[in-house]
Design an enzyme around this catalytic site. Sequence first.
Site, mmCIF file in Angstrom:
data_model
loop_
_atom_site.group_PDB
_atom_site.id
_atom_site.type_symbol
_atom_site.label_atom_id
_atom_site.label_comp_id
_atom_site.label_asym_id
_atom_site.label_seq_id
_atom_site.Cartn_x
_atom_site.Cartn_y
_atom_site.Cartn_z
ATOM 1 N N HIS A 268 65.503 0.112 1.182
ATOM 2 C CA HIS A 268 65.330 -0.469 -0.151
ATOM 3 C C HIS A 268 66.493 -1.409 -0.409
ATOM 4 O O HIS A 268 67.618 -1.126 -0.004
ATOM 5 C CB HIS A 268 65.297 0.631 -1.221
ATOM 6 C CG HIS A 268 64.716 0.162 -2.507
ATOM 7 N ND1 HIS A 268 65.460 -0.486 -3.462
ATOM 8 C CD2 HIS A 268 63.445 0.231 -2.979
ATOM 9 C CE1 HIS A 268 64.670 -0.790 -4.476
ATOM 10 N NE2 HIS A 268 63.457 -0.380 -4.215
ATOM 11 N N ASP B 213 57.302 4.513 -1.567
ATOM 12 C CA ASP B 213 56.012 4.350 -0.906
ATOM 13 C C ASP B 213 55.808 5.279 0.276
ATOM 14 O O ASP B 213 54.711 5.343 0.827
ATOM 15 C CB ASP B 213 55.848 2.893 -0.427
ATOM 16 C CG ASP B 213 55.667 1.959 -1.601
ATOM 17 O OD1 ASP B 213 54.939 2.340 -2.535
ATOM 18 O OD2 ASP B 213 56.253 0.869 -1.593
#
Length: 431
Positions: free
Chosen positions: A307, A364
């Site tokens: 991320h 996710d």
Amino acid sequence: MVNDSAILQYDGKSYTLPVVTGTQKETAIDIGTLRARSGLITLDSGYGNTGSCSSAITYVNGERGVLKYRGYRIEGLATQSTFIETAYLLIFGELPTVAQLDEFRRILTANESIHEDMRYHFDGFPPNAPPMAILSAMVNTLGCFEPAFMKAEEDAHFIEPAARLMSKIRTIAAASYRKSRGKPLIYPRSDLRYTANFLHMMFSNPYALYEADETIVDALDRLLILHADHEQNCSTSTVRMVASSQANLYASVAAGICALWGPLHGGANVAVIDMLSRLADSGESLEKFVERVKKKDSDTRLMGFGHRVYKDFDPRAKIIKKACDRLLAKLGIHDPLLEIAMRLEEIALNDPYFVERKLYPNVDYYSGIILRAIGIPTEMFTVIFAIGRLPGWIAHWREVRTNPGSRIDRPRQVYSGPVVREYLPIAERPG
Ligand code: CMC
């Protein structure tokens, strides 16, 4: 708040620039006057060091794994709130009173249908058209059917366009799925709450009603809360940028949906399931796959890992993993992809490549497993993300449009093309 300054030295001159501090003590050098004073601009490909705005909506601390909406920790909201209450909080800044929530719900219910003529627009899409393409196009189309709300900015009445769009996007999303599968569109049911109504429009048939299990409705509602905002991510920054040109809410959100579609952003939830399914089908060893992912020239990534902001566990991933275990146990589902995901996570978290780069599972990584358990088809995963992210997009759109100091977003660049070339007619150009 300005309470410090930074000094930049260049070409024998010195420039004092204010340092701005946020409410969580993050600091930023305000370079607003830099170019005018020095001729310099800053270059920050991917905006990893650029604060594009000051915002009071969401706080993320990537080093400590903290996420708060309007000051409320995600852990509390994900266990105690509902998606609709959280949406209200994000858009209007405060948790609603009973009367405010009732009013919000009333407008949501009153606007769950879309104009009958919009049905013909769905017919124009070819079979198997991606639901994200349909969603984006139809949100823009929706604006054409609601011209009064295209101008909506008036703060006191903003609840109406906000609730209308939230209500209708769910109907459009379900219709985009039904259309892509050649199934008849299903009308909403006013007796159902937001998330249950969406599942009804997805899975009911004219001859058989789908009655959603409470566990499933609850799991999806919580997933939507976790996706509701994430400050200046790619799609939200897109919405803000479009809003900065004074484009209407529908156009701005439609642009955000397109940005979310990409596999490095919201499309990652689909990419994770594709990756896990390929691993299950091919039987490739997980260790070998991880080696492949690490190669510099490899175009394969461990999807659902890494991320831009989180350099520790994504707090949403922790909550989702627990919810995933709970849901599968309650529904008695054994998903072989979950086992692969857990083994793959363990291998990666113990591998120096991922440790050194601080790559952890993101939101996710496990959300697709939950969506599969609920019965949501893979092509709808990113659409669900979009429904979840909508309150955040609306909140940011409103923040841009109600900020009296708002200017059109217009970044600069460092030009790297040819300096000057003379035009040659085509006949004179070397073959
Ligand atoms: N698998 C393998 N290597 C990775 C991964 C990954 N998933 N993510 C980052 N790296 C490596 C990357 O190759 C680079 O290595 P090196 O320093 O040797 O060049 C280093 O880690 C830094 O990566 P980056 O691409 O510069 O980081 P970024 O901040 O630009 O990208 C990201 C962030 C999320 C796009 C990236 O981590 C990624 O592609 N992850 C997989 C896709 C994904 O799961 N996306 C969902 C993000 S969360 C939800 C959302 O925002 O929508």
